[in-house]
Every structure is written in structure tokens, then in C-alpha cells.
Design a protein around this motif. Structure first.
Motif, PDB file in Angstrom:
ATOM      1  N   LYS A 193     -10.524  -6.164 -13.756  1.00  0.00           N
ATOM      2  CA  LYS A 193     -10.816  -4.744 -13.960  1.00  0.00           C
ATOM      3  C   LYS A 193     -12.066  -4.315 -13.204  1.00  0.00           C
ATOM      4  O   LYS A 193     -12.156  -3.173 -12.746  1.00  0.00           O
ATOM      5  N   LEU A 194     -13.030  -5.216 -13.096  1.00  0.00           N
ATOM      6  CA  LEU A 194     -14.294  -4.894 -12.420  1.00  0.00           C
ATOM      7  C   LEU A 194     -14.798  -6.154 -11.729  1.00  0.00           C
ATOM      8  O   LEU A 194     -15.411  -7.018 -12.362  1.00  0.00           O
ATOM      9  N   GLU A 195     -14.533  -6.268 -10.439  1.00  0.00           N
ATOM     10  CA  GLU A 195     -14.983  -7.444  -9.690  1.00  0.00           C
ATOM     11  C   GLU A 195     -16.502  -7.486  -9.659  1.00  0.00           C
ATOM     12  O   GLU A 195     -17.167  -6.458  -9.481  1.00  0.00           O
ATOM     13  N   LYS A 196     -17.059  -8.671  -9.812  1.00  0.00           N
ATOM     14  CA  LYS A 196     -18.497  -8.806 -10.052  1.00  0.00           C
ATOM     15  C   LYS A 196     -19.358  -8.498  -8.833  1.00  0.00           C
ATOM     16  O   LYS A 196     -20.551  -8.218  -8.980  1.00  0.00           O
ATOM     17  N   ASP A 197     -18.776  -8.538  -7.631  1.00  0.00           N
ATOM     18  CA  ASP A 197     -19.588  -8.164  -6.481  1.00  0.00           C
ATOM     19  C   ASP A 197     -19.915  -6.677  -6.488  1.00  0.00           C
ATOM     20  O   ASP A 197     -20.866  -6.242  -5.832  1.00  0.00           O
ATOM     21  N   VAL A 198     -19.148  -5.888  -7.247  1.00  0.00           N
ATOM     22  CA  VAL A 198     -19.455  -4.457  -7.399  1.00  0.00           C
ATOM     23  C   VAL A 198     -20.786  -4.294  -8.125  1.00  0.00           C
ATOM     24  O   VAL A 198     -21.622  -3.469  -7.741  1.00  0.00           O
ATOM     25  N   LEU A 199     -21.005  -5.093  -9.174  1.00  0.00           N
ATOM     26  CA  LEU A 199     -22.268  -5.049  -9.902  1.00  0.00           C
ATOM     27  C   LEU A 199     -23.410  -5.623  -9.067  1.00  0.00           C
ATOM     28  O   LEU A 199     -24.530  -5.088  -9.082  1.00  0.00           O
ATOM     29  N   ALA A 200     -23.150  -6.694  -8.341  1.00  0.00           N
ATOM     30  CA  ALA A 200     -24.190  -7.303  -7.502  1.00  0.00           C
ATOM     31  C   ALA A 200     -24.645  -6.320  -6.421  1.00  0.00           C
ATOM     32  O   ALA A 200     -25.841  -6.235  -6.101  1.00  0.00           O
ATOM     33  N   ARG A 201     -23.699  -5.575  -5.873  1.00  0.00           N
ATOM     34  CA  ARG A 201     -24.027  -4.567  -4.853  1.00  0.00           C
ATOM     35  C   ARG A 201     -24.917  -3.474  -5.431  1.00  0.00           C
ATOM     36  O   ARG A 201     -25.895  -3.049  -4.801  1.00  0.00           O
ATOM     37  N   ARG A 202     -24.613  -3.018  -6.648  1.00  0.00           N
ATOM     38  CA  ARG A 202     -25.440  -1.993  -7.286  1.00  0.00           C
ATOM     39  C   ARG A 202     -26.806  -2.562  -7.652  1.00  0.00           C
ATOM     40  O   ARG A 202     -27.825  -1.859  -7.547  1.00  0.00           O
TER      41      ARG A 202
END
Length: 486
Positions: A193-202
Motif C-alpha cells: 500500500k505504501l512502499e517505504k522508499d516513499v517515506l525515505a524520500r520525504r
């Protein structure tokens, strides 16, 4: 490029291509493929540009949805992103995990008869294009302020407050007990649902903005923890966005058996494996080759059943005491789970967990809907003599979350709480019973959506700015008076 809007009469609703269920059962990648530019523009052009935009009204952030849909349809994607980001601190996250079927898309005026505009998919497309084109930049302050702010909790509420306060020039420090930012988004929500590289990028963007992160830093009164009192002494104001992490229990015999686990422990272990970190209790918290029964009907339960499928469970059954129409989770999530092979036992509740030391079955009974309760929701009651048994090697309790005892943990009895254990705040001001300490997100409203936490964080930041500005003005008064006297 779309020639005009209102294309819903000639263009059908189309979601991004969904990966086949057999394929997505094999990994934790996101299940939707990306929109192509022309496809996103066509879908955006279906917007009716209605006079009363119910999609925006029912978005907790009040996103200017019709406007950025129109800009997308006209291939003005950078403008569309700017408009989207103006009201949403994390559009790349909301486009992925918001329950659009209950919020913006569920209230789209063309939904009845023509099916809604695919708002969430277009939002994700806009933001991913912005990252690809390097349009996403940290919001740097125009001037630096000497005052500092401490943010407790690196979840959506805390991060939204931190981003806004840093943009205003405050020295912002974020404290979190976990080793990564995101709160439940990092360890509670699966990567499909939410790939963790999305959070790492933010995370990288927020750090580039000048926000200082203190990770693996629990706040408390135990040895080795940072005390709440020292946090207040260090900073001019504090925001509490800890979320709610205490799992609810089900009071039935056998709850203490081995193999009966909490949803958060199961999901955290799974997400840590995604980071190639294997917890010590890996065998217990893994569904591989097991008969799995998940208790609950919310989004966390859907995360557990779909994670179990990907871990190679023999069979996965979701046990929920109400029917499909009354479940609190996203309808789309149920559909995805069914496609992937999950079985649902509607109107069924656990009576006991069976086993000798380790669970081997769940005894349940049938339920029926009764008269509405005080909230207006139909209550449920057990059907007499309706017991049945389901084989189970792993039982996951996904019954929701309650607040932890912050006043006790932080040795702060003056921190007032409600009868539910959530923090009391001044209506509309987000200030707790302790002056200079603000709070928002789930720790105030109870377990809720990421988008509501983002809204609370932004609005609390505005209130903190007023508080800090007044505090700064007051501290400057004696010096001004002295200068006048001289």
C-alpha cells in the motif's frame, strides 16, 4: 491534451492497471501500475467542475481537487502539483493510502450513474511526476527564528507540524522512539500500500529543510529515556503527536495461547523483514504455511490478511462480527483481499481460542444485527447454538488501538486526558492543559486516518506560531521599556 472538461459523459472511469492477483501475491510491491500522462489527463477531464465541489468539502484537508484536476487535463502538471501541495503536506502518501471511496471519490457528484473521478490515482500521478521532474523542493524559511520547537512523534501529525513550523523559521527537533520516521506508516502499513522508499524520500526532504531528527529516542521517565520535563525546558513549545499504539484486546478464553498475536506486532515484524531485519520471534510472527484467522474488519485487519497471503499462508480467514455493508474498512481493500484469496466469515465473532499451549483452532459463533445503538449503528448479538470451529495455527487480533498512558509514562500528572485516555486540548487551539504544550492527530481524536492527522498537524502549527509570536513579543517588552527609559 483534453479539449474540455465534463468528459464523464463519454469517458468511462478507469483506474491505473492493477497487477494480476497471482502476481501480487508473490511480493510486497504496490498493486497498481502508474498512470501514463495521456491516461491521467483523460481521467482528470472527467471532472464535472461542479459549483459545489463535494470532493473538496469531504476532504479533511480541503484540497482544491477540481482545480488541480483541470490543470492536469490541460497538461499543466507543475501548476497542478503546486496547487495540490499547497493544502497537503504529503500528497504522495495520501494519493496511496487515503480511503478515497469514503472521502473525495465517494462524494463525487458524478459517482451516481457515471462513477467517480479517480482522484487518488491522479493525485499520486501528479506528485510522482513532480518528484521525477525535480519540482519538489524543501520549503526553506525566509528568515530564521531563535525559538525552538520539540515535536514528539514522527508520524503524520508530527511531521506535518514540523514541516510548517520549520517553513516559518523555527528550529524544529523531532523525537521518536522508532529508528525511522513515519509512525504507523513505516511499520504498521504494508509496502503493497505504501512502499517505504516513499517515506525515505520525504525524510530526506524534511532533513534538507533543516528539521533535526532524534530517532530511537523514547520520551519517558525510565533510565536512558529523555524526560518530558527536560523536553519542555529545552524548547519554547512542544507538540505531541504520538499516535495510539496500545492494541485492544478480545476477552475470550485462550487469548494467552502461543500463536495468538496482536496485529501491530505481526505487521511490524513483516515490515522489518522488508528492511532485511529479522526479529527474534520471526517464526511466531510469520504466516508461512499456516492457517491464519484475523479478527476484525478495519483497514488494519485488511493489512494483516493481505500480508498473510504474501507470506505464503495455507488459508486466510477474516472473522468479523458485522456484515460487509457495516465493516469500517475500505470496500476497495476488501475487494483486493478477496481477489488475492482471502475468505471472509461475516457476522461471526470469536468465542474461544483452542489449543494446548499453542492455538490450533478458533471457536466462533454466528451474529445477527439488532436495533441501532446510541451512536445510530446497528448493534450485534450472538445467535444461540450457532458455534462453529475454524482451524488456526496463527490468530491475529486486529481490533484497533487505544492511547497509551502518557501522563503516567512521562511522569506528567498535570497532562489532562479524556475518559478514553486521549489528550484534552482547547477546541480549535490544540493546546493541552500544560501551557505551551500542544497536541494533535490520533492522540487527540483517537485512532483515525492519516489525512486527519496531517490536518491536525498543520492547524496546530498555526496555533503554535501564534503562541510563540506572543511569547517572543512579551519577552521583548522589558528590553524595549529599558531602552525608552535610557
Amino acid at each position: 491534451m483534453a479539449e474540455r472538461m465534463l468528459q464523464f459523459v463519454s469517458l468511462p472511469q478507469e483506474m491505473p492497471e492493477k497487477r494480476p492477483a497471482a502476481e501480487r501475491r508473490e511480493d510486497f510491491g504496490e498493486i497498481y501500475r502508474a498512470f501514463a500522462v495521456d491516461h491521467a489527463e483523460r481521467q482528470a477531464s472527467r471532472c464535472s467542475q461542479c459549483g459545489v465541489p463535494f470532493c473538496s468539502i469531504h476532504c479533511p484537508l480541503g484540497n482544491n481537487i477540481p482545480d488541480w484536476l483541470k490543470l492536469t487535463a490541460e497538461d499543466r502538471l507543475e501548476e497542478a502539483y503546486r496547487l495540490s501541495a499547497a493544502t497537503n503536506t504529503f500528497p504522495e502518501i495520501c494519493g496511496r493510502i487515503c480511503p478515497q471511496d469514503r472521502l473525495c471519490e465517494g462524494n463525487c457528484v458524478i459517482e451516481k450513474g457515471f462513477e467517480s473521478v479517480t482522484i487518488g490515482a491522479v493525485e499520486k500521478f501528479i506528485t510522482e511526476t513532480a518528484f521525477e521532474k525535480d519540482w519538489v523542493k524543501p520549503r526553506m524559511p525566509s528568515r530564521e527564528r531563535a525559538q525552538s520547537v520539540g515535536i514528539v512523534g514522527a508520524g503524520p501529525a508530527g511531521l506535518a507540524a514540523a514541516e510548517w513550523l520549520r517553513a516559518l523559521g523555527y528550529q524544529v527537533h523531532v523525537y521518536d522512539r522508532h529508528d525511522r520516521i513515519g509512525g504507523l506508516m513505516v511499520y504498521g502499513i504494508p509496502s503493497f500500500k505504501l512502499e517505504k522508499d516513499v517515506l525515505a524520500r520525504r525524510h530526506a526532504l524534511l532533513a534538507a529543510q533543516g528539521i533535526v531528527f532524534h530517532l530511537s529516542t523514547p520520551i519517558g521517565s525510565a533510565a536512558g529515556e529523555t524526560s518530558f520535563e527536560s523536553l519542555r525546558e529545552t524548547h519554547d513549545a512542544v507538540f505531541v503527536g504520538t499516535g495510539v499504539y496500545r492494541s485492544r484486546e478480545v476477552s475470550v478464553p485462550g487469548s494467552g495461547l502461543g500463536g495468538v498475536v496482536q496485529a501491530l506486532a505481526f505487521l511490524t515484524a513483516s515490515n522489518r523483514r522488508g528492511y532485511h531485519e529479522t526479529p527474534g520471534e520471526d517464526a511466531i510472527l510469520h504466516a508461512g504455511d499456516k492457517h491464519v484467522v484475523v479478527i476484525g474488519g478495519g483497514d488494519t485487519a485488511m493489512d494483516c490478511v493481505r500480508t498473510s497471503i504474501r507470506q505464503g499462508a495455507r488459508k486466510v480467514t477474516c472473522l468479523y462480527r458485522r456484515d460487509r455493508a457495516n465493516m469500517p474498512g475500505s470496500i476497495q481493500e476488501v475487494k483486493n483481499a478477496e481477489e488475492e484469496g482471502v475468505e471472509f466469515a461475516w457476522l461471526a465473532a470469536p468465542e474461544a481460542f483452542l489449543g494446548d499451549g499453542t492455538v490450533n483452532a478458533v471457536r466462533a459463533h454466528r451474529m445477527r444485527l439488532s436495533l441501532p445503538d446510541a451512536s445510530g449503528r446497528q448493534s450485534v448479538e450472538a445467535v444461540p447454538d450457532s458455534s462453529f470451529t475454524i482451524e488456526a495455527d496463527l490468530v491475529i487480533k486486529a481490533l484497533g488501538f487505544d492511547p497509551e498512558d502518557l501522563p503516567g509514562t512521562w511522569d506528567a500528572p498535570e497532562l489532562a486526558v479524556t475518559r478514553w485516555g486521549t489528550l484534552k486540548v482547547s477546541p480549535g487551539r490544540f493546546e493541552t492543559s500544560i501551557p505551551g504544550v500542544f497536541a494533535g492527530g490520533d492522540i487527540v481524536r483517537g485512532a483515525s486516518l492519516v489525512v486527519w492527522a496531517i490536518r491536525d498537524g498543520r492547524e496546530a502549527a498555526a496555533e503554535m506560531h501564534q503562541f510563540l509570536s506572543a511569547k517572543e513579543s512579551k519577552s521583548a517588552e522589558p528590553a524595549t521599556q529599558m531602552a525608552v527609559a535610557e
